[in-house]
Write an enzyme that holds these catalytic residues in place. Structure first.
Site, PDB file in Angstrom:
ATOM      1  N   LYS A  36       0.819  -1.210   0.000  1.00 23.72           N
ATOM      2  CA  LYS A  36       0.000   0.000   0.000  1.00 23.72           C
ATOM      3  C   LYS A  36       0.857   1.267   0.000  1.00 23.72           C
ATOM      4  O   LYS A  36       0.482   2.259  -0.611  1.00 23.72           O
ATOM      5  CB  LYS A  36      -0.958   0.004   1.172  1.00 23.72           C
ATOM      6  CG  LYS A  36      -0.243   0.158   2.453  1.00 23.72           C
ATOM      7  CD  LYS A  36      -1.130   0.332   3.633  1.00 23.72           C
ATOM      8  CE  LYS A  36      -0.231   0.552   4.816  1.00 23.72           C
ATOM      9  NZ  LYS A  36      -0.531   1.641   5.653  1.00 23.72           N
ATOM     10  N   THR A  37       2.004   1.214   0.654  1.00 20.94           N
ATOM     11  CA  THR A  37       2.861   2.394   0.629  1.00 20.94           C
ATOM     12  C   THR A  37       3.310   2.673  -0.799  1.00 20.94           C
ATOM     13  O   THR A  37       3.368   3.816  -1.240  1.00 20.94           O
ATOM     14  CB  THR A  37       4.097   2.199   1.527  1.00 20.94           C
ATOM     15  OG1 THR A  37       3.653   1.702   2.785  1.00 20.94           O
ATOM     16  CG2 THR A  37       4.823   3.490   1.729  1.00 20.94           C
ATOM     17  N   ASP A 258      -3.824   7.705   4.401  1.00 22.06           N
ATOM     18  CA  ASP A 258      -3.348   6.358   4.714  1.00 22.06           C
ATOM     19  C   ASP A 258      -3.979   5.915   6.038  1.00 22.06           C
ATOM     20  O   ASP A 258      -4.407   6.753   6.834  1.00 22.06           O
ATOM     21  CB  ASP A 258      -1.826   6.398   4.850  1.00 22.06           C
ATOM     22  CG  ASP A 258      -1.229   5.005   4.847  1.00 22.06           C
ATOM     23  OD1 ASP A 258      -1.958   4.044   4.563  1.00 22.06           O
ATOM     24  OD2 ASP A 258      -0.028   4.895   5.129  1.00 22.06           O
ATOM     25  N   GLU A 259      -4.031   4.624   6.289  1.00 20.36           N
ATOM     26  CA  GLU A 259      -4.587   4.077   7.540  1.00 20.36           C
ATOM     27  C   GLU A 259      -5.978   4.660   7.810  1.00 20.36           C
ATOM     28  O   GLU A 259      -6.296   5.075   8.928  1.00 20.36           O
ATOM     29  CB  GLU A 259      -3.663   4.379   8.728  1.00 20.36           C
ATOM     30  CG  GLU A 259      -2.220   3.971   8.552  1.00 20.36           C
ATOM     31  CD  GLU A 259      -1.978   2.475   8.661  1.00 20.36           C
ATOM     32  OE1 GLU A 259      -2.972   1.713   8.718  1.00 20.36           O
ATOM     33  OE2 GLU A 259      -0.802   2.077   8.668  1.00 20.36           O
ATOM     34  N   GLN A 300      -6.998  -4.049  10.497  1.00 18.69           N
ATOM     35  CA  GLN A 300      -5.874  -3.502  11.250  1.00 18.69           C
ATOM     36  C   GLN A 300      -6.270  -2.263  12.041  1.00 18.69           C
ATOM     37  O   GLN A 300      -5.425  -1.433  12.377  1.00 18.69           O
ATOM     38  CB  GLN A 300      -4.714  -3.194  10.311  1.00 18.69           C
ATOM     39  CG  GLN A 300      -4.123  -4.443   9.682  1.00 18.69           C
ATOM     40  CD  GLN A 300      -2.887  -4.129   8.855  1.00 18.69           C
ATOM     41  OE1 GLN A 300      -1.846  -3.745   9.383  1.00 18.69           O
ATOM     42  NE2 GLN A 300      -3.013  -4.283   7.540  1.00 18.69           N
ATOM     43  N   ARG A 660       3.464  -8.855  10.843  1.00 18.65           N
ATOM     44  CA  ARG A 660       4.740  -8.133  10.762  1.00 18.65           C
ATOM     45  C   ARG A 660       5.848  -9.054  10.291  1.00 18.65           C
ATOM     46  O   ARG A 660       6.897  -8.602   9.829  1.00 18.65           O
ATOM     47  CB  ARG A 660       5.167  -7.542  12.122  1.00 18.65           C
ATOM     48  CG  ARG A 660       4.254  -6.521  12.760  1.00 18.65           C
ATOM     49  CD  ARG A 660       3.884  -5.413  11.848  1.00 18.65           C
ATOM     50  NE  ARG A 660       2.600  -5.701  11.233  1.00 18.65           N
ATOM     51  CZ  ARG A 660       2.133  -5.090  10.150  1.00 18.65           C
ATOM     52  NH1 ARG A 660       2.851  -4.180   9.556  1.00 18.65           N
ATOM     53  NH2 ARG A 660       0.968  -5.406   9.644  1.00 18.65           N
TER      54      ARG A 660
END
Length: 781
Positions: A36-37, A258-259, A300, A660
């Site tokens: 996504k980044t 984002d997020e 998340q 992670r």
DNA sequence: ACAATGCTATTTTTT
DNA sequence: ATAGCATTGT
């Protein structure tokens, strides 16, 4: 256009759809590790490169400062790489260091500098530096652009003052911490003191609303804002001043968030206002040269305690999108291919998260092969657990020469859990960096120096003045301080006005006036110096003139020595700030100090094991991850145990932790753990039982088997009969009664049939999302 | 005005 | 267990 084709070549089709999105709305549902980044950075580059969007028209919101920094640097690199071909006819890698730096700095000046990339708080504090003087609240309170940003402890101190001194209440009954939290929640729901007050009908609520009013007065008197205000004030300003809103609406034509699953109501309001210029989202349709692009993953969402509300993400399609079903929509893209983790790890993560009732259906698809099984270690106690981590790190390093300490991370639920691990690392001489916990800017000596800076920048900041008026000791005691404050109050002026007037000080402070005057002189001196000199000079000047370090040197203890080191680090930080910032004013420095977190300092590539909380680990990845302390009451936290929705959030947190890991994942729990000093028996977390047993290796003889019944399983007696009668027919607006939450009103319905979940607003609890099949819901007519 | 002593809450997570 | 806090003593 060859450069473009090139640069889009290594994207999968969903990523490509995201990156090529130009105008209009797009929701990118991006699973962990799905790139996504990359989608965000490439899209920004593509807007500028292909669609010739002026960088100054782009606003990108990240969750942390670190993410913002990284995004800037990645975009910079993308352009620098392109220009390497154009200017030198060589690939980027073939350039020497000097040429690379030259290109990057050129890109920085022409493109990156104009991009607004940052956190909500950072970006909107910048907006307020421009426009806060046009704002007035419901009681006519105003602020000016030198406003201070009060951190949590400043605010809590304020609340405590109000509760104890002004309202003469018992701070046992009205714990400042709890009251402050209530005020924060009110602000995050966009409620002003008056609006909040109207909603209260019991004693406690009325008291809190009273504190809230006084609290706003206190902030105003200090010309200060708290974290929540940095978002709420812009919302209110935009609503009361159409010209201001119009200006920022025209400026930010392309907004990226984002997020998005961790945005709260106020943050949503900001986005909504900027995108539509105040028009209702549902009627807004002028997408010419304009876009809203949000990226997030409801699985998340881990910040509901900070008022984050992932239904905002789930509502995006209705707010800004085409509201079409998943297979036909033009305004949603799912990134489900995971490029980070091995298949075993992903299978565990997918399996775990499916125990949640409320989510957007999505599954992570592996791209990197099966990998090793997950290892579960049952430790005797927290020390044994820490030693297990140590021994595994050593073993893996021995067996895999390509690994170094920087490839490992240990993640835990609470900061306090770092202790035993740190101890074990120290004993074994394993280098580590610890992220979070006590923030750099939370240290006493740093807060002291920053208080000087704040007092210099903002004469009304009485909180800061009081913090340092006798630091270091200059013979100004409590009685003197009380007298000075009384005098200020009698005259109705800020404390500084008294301090700055020699005759007043001499009358009020008597014998102590020498110290007070000396203090005022230092502040005055550096206030005038600050107009021309850089921040470093002010810091070193203050340290010098006040004898701050000198005092510590005379103490000579280990602790004092460490404090001196920290002060030196602060000096370095200001130097670094000056080099990196394009607007190196004292105010800008103070804003960055107030909004910085420890996380921002995590250097990658440093050869040390990372220790951090699960929350802090969001967005990061490590080849080898230890997830420790998987025990009932610890993780999931005991505070969540009686609230099914809170347990779901804990589960998402566990999901974040698992995802992670790139190569290997170790889970551990202890049989017994020290808590508050005494030993407590511990039982393993329910989450372990929710992982597929065949993926787990363990140091136990006994085979792990799932012990928690599948909640959606039809064998569960509660789900049979009772619910089948009412799985459908839930409608927004229906009033219902919930088994444990009481009466509420349905505010949203997600999904259909078996997968349905509904959001209900309860008058006292706020909005909860429940699964109607298990919630024991009844409709009231 | 300041130091010493005892008491207490703290532990969920953070911009 | 421990740090920060409040109350007491000099």
């Amino acid at each position: 256009m060859t450069a473009n084709t090139n640069f889009l070549a290594h994207l999968n089709s969903s990523q490509r759809r995201s990156v090529e999105h130009y105008c209009g709305a797009l929701l990118v549902v991006a699973g962990a590790g799905s790139g996504k980044t990359r989608a965000l950075t490439y899209r920004i580059a593509n807007l500028i490169r292909t669609h010739h969007v002026d960088p100054a028209h782009i606003l990108a919101v990240t969750f942390t400062n670190k993410a913002a920094k990284e995004m800037r640097s990645r975009i910079e690199l993308l352009f620098a790489q392109q220009q390497a071909e154009l200017k030198f006819g060589k690939p980027w890698g073939a350039l020497d260091d000097y040429q690379q730096t030259q290109l990057r700095s050129h890109v920085y000046k022409t493109i990156i500098k104009d991009l607004w990339i940052g956190t909500f708080h950072g970006l909107f504090s910048k907006v307020l530096r421009f426009d806060i003087e046009k704002y007035q609240d419901e009681k006519g309170r105003t602020w000016n652009k030198n406003f201070s940003i009060f951190d949590d402890s400043d605010c809590q101190g304020l609340v405590k003052q109000i509760v104890v001194k002004q309202l003469d209440l018992d701070d046992k009954k009205f714990e400042p911490r709890a009251v402050r939290y209530a005020i924060s929640t009110a602000k995050n729901q966009g409620l002003s003191p008056d609006e909040y007050s109207k909603q209260q009908n019991d004693y406690r609520g009325r008291v809190i609303s009273d504190v809230y009013k006084h609290y706003q007065d206190a902030l105003c008197a200090n010309n200060a804002l708290d974290f929540d205000d940095l978002l709420l004030v812009p919302v209110q300003l935009f609503r009361q001043n159409a010209q201001v809103l119009d200006y920022w609406h025209r400026k930010f034509r392309h907004i990226l968030v984002d997020e998005y699953q961790d945005t709260n109501r106020t943050q949503y309001d900001l986005i909504q206002l900027l995108v539509t210029n105040g028009v209702d989202s549902k009627t807004f349709n002028n997408w010419e040269h304009r876009s809203i692009f949000v990226v997030g993953d409801a699985d998340q969402s881990i910040y509901s305690f900070r008022a984050a509300d992932f239904t905002i993400l789930m509502n995006f399609q209705d707010d800004f999108g085409d509201s079409m079903p998943d297979d036909r929509t033009e305004t949603m893209v799912k990134l489900e291919e995971n490029y980070r983790s091995r298949e075993n790890i992903l299978a565990a993560a997918n399996h775990l998260i499916q125990h949640n009732t409320q989510r957007i259906d999505k599954i992570l698809k592996a791209t990197r092969g099966e990998g090793e099984p997950i290892f579960l270690y049952k430790a005797d106690n927290e020390i044994d657990e820490a030693e297990f981590v140590v021994s595994q790190i050593r073993k893996l390093l021995r067996e895999n020469p390509e690994l170094n300490y920087g490839n490992f991370a240990a993640l835990y639920r609470t900061n306090a859990q770092s202790r035993p691990i740190e101890d074990a690392f120290v004993r074994s001489q394993i280098p580590y960096t610890i992220v979070g916990g006590l923030k750099f800017y939370d240290r006493r000596e740093i807060k002291d120096i920053v208080a000087y800076l704040r007092a210099i920048a903002n004469p009304n900041d009485t909180v800061s003045l009081l913090r340092v008026i006798n630091t270091p000791r200059r013979g100004v005691g409590q009685t003197t301080i009380d007298n000075l404050q009384n005098a200020a109050q009698q005259l109705g002026v800020p404390l500084w006005e008294i301090l700055n007037d020699e005759t007043s000080v001499k009358t009020v402070a008597g014998r102590s006036s020498k110290g007070v005057l000396n203090f005022a002189e230092i502040i005055n001196k550096w206030r005038s110096e600050s107009e021309t000199r850089p921040v470093v000079d002010i810091v070193t000047g203050i340290v010098e003139d006040t004898g701050y370090v000198h005092e510590l040197q005379t103490q000579g203890t280990d602790e004092a020595l460490e404090r001196i080191q920290n002060v030196q680090e602060l000096v370095n930080a200001t130097i670094q700030f000056q080099e990196e910032s394009d607007e190196p004013s004292l105010e800008a420095y103070l804003a960055s100090a107030a909004l910085s977190s420890d996380l921002d300092n995590l250097q990658e590539g440093k050869e040390a094991v990372s220790l951090m909380t699960l929350h802090a680990s969001k967005g990061l990845e490590f080849p080898i991850v230890f997830l420790v302390g998987l025990e009932a009451g610890l993780f999931p936290s005991f505070r969540s145990l009686n609230d099914p929705m809170a347990v779901e959030e804990e589960r998402r947190l566990c999901y974040v932790g698992i995802t992670r890991a790139q190569e290997m994942l170790y889970l551990s729990h202890a049989r017994e753990r020290r808590l508050y000093g005494s030993r407590e028996p511990a039982i393993r977390s329910q989450f372990i039982g929710e992982l597929p047993p065949e993926l787990l290796n363990s140091n136990l003889r006994t085979k792990i088997k799932a012990q928690t019944p599948d909640r959606t399983s039809p064998k569960d007696p509660k789900t049979v009969g009772k619910t089948n009668a009412q799985t459908t027919g839930w409608r927004v607006g229906d009033r219902v009664i919930h088994r444990s939450f009481g009466v509420g009103q349905i505010s949203h319905v997600f999904g259909t049939g078996n997968k349905q979940s509904i959001a209900i607003k309860f008058p006292n609890l706020g909005q909860k999302i429940v699964d109607p099949k298990i919630a024991g819901l009844q409709k009231i007519d």
